[in-house]
Design a protein around this motif. Structure first.
Motif, PDB file in Angstrom:
ATOM      1  N   TYR A 118       0.835  -1.207   0.000  1.00  8.24           N
ATOM      2  CA  TYR A 118       0.000   0.000   0.000  1.00  8.24           C
ATOM      3  C   TYR A 118       0.867   1.254   0.000  1.00  8.24           C
ATOM      4  CZ  TYR A 118      -4.222   2.732   1.060  1.00  8.24           C
ATOM      5  OH  TYR A 118      -5.276   3.612   1.002  1.00  8.24           O
ATOM      6  N   VAL A 119       1.919   1.264   0.813  1.00  2.00           N
ATOM      7  CA  VAL A 119       2.813   2.422   0.887  1.00  2.00           C
ATOM      8  C   VAL A 119       3.528   2.631  -0.445  1.00  2.00           C
ATOM      9  CG1 VAL A 119       4.913   3.333   1.951  1.00  2.00           C
ATOM     10  CG2 VAL A 119       3.132   2.316   3.381  1.00  2.00           C
ATOM     11  N   ILE A 120       3.979   1.552  -1.066  1.00  2.00           N
ATOM     12  CA  ILE A 120       4.651   1.659  -2.370  1.00  2.00           C
ATOM     13  C   ILE A 120       3.697   2.253  -3.405  1.00  2.00           C
ATOM     14  CG2 ILE A 120       5.576   0.314  -4.301  1.00  2.00           C
ATOM     15  CD1 ILE A 120       6.788  -1.584  -2.206  1.00  2.00           C
ATOM     16  N   LYS A 121       2.457   1.826  -3.377  1.00  2.00           N
ATOM     17  CA  LYS A 121       1.479   2.340  -4.342  1.00  2.00           C
ATOM     18  C   LYS A 121       1.150   3.807  -4.077  1.00  2.00           C
ATOM     19  CE  LYS A 121      -0.441  -2.115  -5.667  1.00  2.00           C
ATOM     20  NZ  LYS A 121      -1.510  -3.118  -5.508  1.00  2.00           N
ATOM     21  N   LEU A 122       1.079   4.194  -2.812  1.00  2.00           N
ATOM     22  CA  LEU A 122       0.907   5.616  -2.486  1.00  2.00           C
ATOM     23  C   LEU A 122       2.075   6.425  -3.036  1.00  2.00           C
ATOM     24  CD1 LEU A 122      -0.329   5.529   1.236  1.00  2.00           C
ATOM     25  CD2 LEU A 122      -1.633   6.354  -0.727  1.00  2.00           C
ATOM     26  N   GLY A 123       3.292   5.917  -2.827  1.00  2.00           N
ATOM     27  CA  GLY A 123       4.479   6.618  -3.305  1.00  2.00           C
ATOM     28  C   GLY A 123       4.515   6.735  -4.818  1.00  2.00           C
ATOM     29  N   CYS A 124       4.122   5.681  -5.511  1.00  2.00           N
ATOM     30  CA  CYS A 124       4.121   5.716  -6.979  1.00  2.00           C
ATOM     31  C   CYS A 124       3.070   6.682  -7.510  1.00  2.00           C
ATOM     32  CB  CYS A 124       3.887   4.311  -7.534  1.00  2.00           C
ATOM     33  SG  CYS A 124       5.291   3.197  -7.311  1.00  2.00           S
ATOM     34  N   ALA A 125       1.896   6.706  -6.887  1.00  2.00           N
ATOM     35  CA  ALA A 125       0.867   7.660  -7.305  1.00  2.00           C
ATOM     36  C   ALA A 125       1.362   9.090  -7.112  1.00  2.00           C
ATOM     37  CB  ALA A 125      -0.418   7.427  -6.509  1.00  2.00           C
ATOM     38  N   PHE A 126       2.070   9.335  -6.002  1.00  2.00           N
ATOM     39  CA  PHE A 126       2.638  10.660  -5.760  1.00  2.00           C
ATOM     40  C   PHE A 126       3.689  11.001  -6.817  1.00  2.00           C
ATOM     41  CE2 PHE A 126       6.389  12.820  -3.919  1.00  2.00           C
ATOM     42  CZ  PHE A 126       5.861  14.099  -3.827  1.00  2.00           C
ATOM     43  N   LEU A 127       4.560  10.054  -7.142  1.00  2.00           N
ATOM     44  CA  LEU A 127       5.607  10.313  -8.138  1.00  2.00           C
ATOM     45  C   LEU A 127       5.006  10.613  -9.507  1.00  2.00           C
ATOM     46  CD1 LEU A 127       8.320   7.633  -7.232  1.00  2.00           C
ATOM     47  CD2 LEU A 127       8.478  10.125  -6.964  1.00  2.00           C
ATOM     48  N   ILE A 128       3.965   9.887  -9.890  1.00  2.00           N
ATOM     49  CA  ILE A 128       3.296  10.151 -11.170  1.00  2.00           C
ATOM     50  C   ILE A 128       2.747  11.574 -11.184  1.00  2.00           C
ATOM     51  CG2 ILE A 128       1.294   9.562 -12.599  1.00  2.00           C
ATOM     52  CD1 ILE A 128       1.707   6.637 -11.657  1.00  2.00           C
ATOM     53  N   THR A 129       2.101  11.950 -10.082  1.00  2.00           N
ATOM     54  CA  THR A 129       1.555  13.302  -9.977  1.00  2.00           C
ATOM     55  C   THR A 129       2.651  14.345 -10.046  1.00  2.00           C
ATOM     56  OG1 THR A 129      -0.262  12.479  -8.596  1.00  2.00           O
ATOM     57  CG2 THR A 129       0.152  14.847  -8.570  1.00  2.00           C
ATOM     58  N   ALA A 130       3.738  14.115  -9.306  1.00  2.00           N
ATOM     59  CA  ALA A 130       4.824  15.090  -9.233  1.00  2.00           C
ATOM     60  C   ALA A 130       5.507  15.271 -10.595  1.00  2.00           C
ATOM     61  CB  ALA A 130       5.853  14.654  -8.190  1.00  2.00           C
ATOM     62  N   VAL A 131       5.848  14.172 -11.251  1.00  2.00           N
ATOM     63  CA  VAL A 131       6.563  14.249 -12.536  1.00  2.00           C
ATOM     64  C   VAL A 131       5.685  14.887 -13.608  1.00  2.00           C
ATOM     65  CG1 VAL A 131       7.578  12.898 -14.400  1.00  2.00           C
ATOM     66  CG2 VAL A 131       8.081  12.304 -12.020  1.00  2.00           C
ATOM     67  N   LEU A 132       4.449  14.407 -13.734  1.00  2.00           N
ATOM     68  CA  LEU A 132       3.547  14.974 -14.734  1.00  2.00           C
ATOM     69  C   LEU A 132       3.178  16.416 -14.393  1.00  2.00           C
ATOM     70  CD1 LEU A 132       1.067  12.033 -15.478  1.00  2.00           C
ATOM     71  CD2 LEU A 132       3.019  12.793 -16.848  1.00  2.00           C
ATOM     72  N   GLY A 133       2.986  16.686 -13.102  1.00  2.00           N
ATOM     73  CA  GLY A 133       2.622  18.037 -12.685  1.00  2.00           C
ATOM     74  C   GLY A 133       3.718  19.043 -12.986  1.00  2.00           C
ATOM     75  N   LEU A 134       4.973  18.692 -12.696  1.00  2.00           N
ATOM     76  CA  LEU A 134       6.090  19.591 -12.987  1.00  2.00           C
ATOM     77  C   LEU A 134       6.254  19.791 -14.491  1.00  2.00           C
ATOM     78  CD1 LEU A 134       8.728  18.362 -10.372  1.00  2.00           C
ATOM     79  CD2 LEU A 134       7.507  20.557 -10.368  1.00  2.00           C
ATOM     80  N   THR A 135       6.015  18.726 -15.263  1.00  2.00           N
ATOM     81  CA  THR A 135       6.100  18.822 -16.727  1.00  2.00           C
ATOM     82  C   THR A 135       5.040  19.775 -17.272  1.00  2.00           C
ATOM     83  OG1 THR A 135       6.916  16.546 -16.858  1.00  2.00           O
ATOM     84  CG2 THR A 135       6.053  17.529 -18.891  1.00  2.00           C
ATOM     85  N   VAL A 136       3.817  19.604 -16.783  1.00  3.40           N
ATOM     86  CA  VAL A 136       2.713  20.471 -17.215  1.00  3.40           C
ATOM     87  C   VAL A 136       2.987  21.920 -16.835  1.00  3.40           C
ATOM     88  CG1 VAL A 136       0.292  21.046 -16.725  1.00  3.40           C
ATOM     89  CG2 VAL A 136       0.931  18.685 -17.247  1.00  3.40           C
TER      90      VAL A 136
END
Length: 261
Positions: free
Chosen positions: A77-95
């Motif tokens: 569960y923690v790994i999946k929370l972290g991955c969802a955050f990383l997806i948001t962070a990388v895509l968000g910074l790109t946008v």
């Protein structure tokens, strides 16, 4: 109106609307049209106040996850929370770097409220036919991460609504579990956004001196208190009800905004 009272009102609005699927950005924009615009730092920091509230609501769950990492279920569960955050962070910074964001003006926010309301009605109709599933799959992780970025591009969408309903569409059909995952992912996302904005303000000449820190601090506390009450209420509500009333509220508010602009 006194500036401090305005800050209290904005903090209350933020705390009340951040986790309800009705768009805190839209409601803050309406309020700031009458009270005057605030800085991006102010708006993002009071959002962090609301996120602090959800951290307190889920403190037992977070503590359990932190102290049971040796257990496969908690670690997964923690790994999946972290991955969802990383997806948001990388895509968000790109946008953000590309400048692919709509302006926070009334018309696009009103349209996002209406479209989001219609989407909620359709998703609820679809999920109603499904058995309640509580498993957080990788499809849910990707959907939640992407949905939060989409909500940032289209003000008025509602970050919490986008994340919750993306999770439900991706298979996490049990509303309380979808809300939990969406809210927990939002904790690092919003704290990171607040930290980024604080650093930007720090390095901008004169910006730190111009910021009304007392008003910001008061609004932060008010948002945290109001957000705590709102989240506790919402979690009780979704355990036995659908999000349909919020959908109709969004549609009516969006139509009203278009009518008065």
């Amino acid at each position: 109106m006194n500036n401090l009272l305005e800050a209290i009102l904005l903090g209350f609005i933020e705390g009340l609307t951040e986790f309800l699927p009705i768009s805190s950005t839209g409601h803050l924009l309406i309020a700031e049209n009458w009270l005057g615009r605030r800085s991006d730092l102010f708006n993002i920091t009071i959002q962090a106040g609301a996120i602090l509230a959800v951290t307190l609501v889920y403190r037992a769950r977070l503590w359990h996850l932190a102290t049971h990492l040796r257990e496969r279920e908690s670690r997964d569960y923690v790994i999946k929370l972290g991955c969802a955050f990383l997806i948001t962070a990388v895509l968000g910074l790109t946008v953000k770097a590309l400048g692919a964001e709509l302006p926070e003006t009334v018309a696009p926010i009103a349209l996002a409220l209406i479209i989001g309301g219609i989407a909620i009605l359709l998703i609820e109709r679809h999920v109603h036919r499904l058995p309640p599933r509580e498993s957080v799959t990788w499809a849910v992780v990707v959907a939640v991460g992407v949905a939060q970025v989409v909500a940032g591009v289209f003000p008025g969408t509602s970050r919490s609504a986008a994340a919750i309903f993306a999770a439900m569409l991706a298979g996490l059909s049990a509303r309380p579990r979808a809300a939990e995952f969406a809210f927990l992912v939002g904790i690092p996302v919003m704290f990171a956004a607040s930290g980024h904005e604080l650093l930007s303000t720090y390095f901008e000449p004169g910006a730190m001196q111009a910021e009304p820190w007392m008003e910001l601090g008061v609004a932060f506390v008010v948002a945290a208190i109001t957000g705590f009450v709102a989240v506790k209420w919402l979690l009780r509500y979704v355990s036995g009800h659908s999000f349909v009333p919020f959908a109709w509220y969004r549609i009516l508010l969006g139509l009203l905004l278009l009518a008065v602009t």
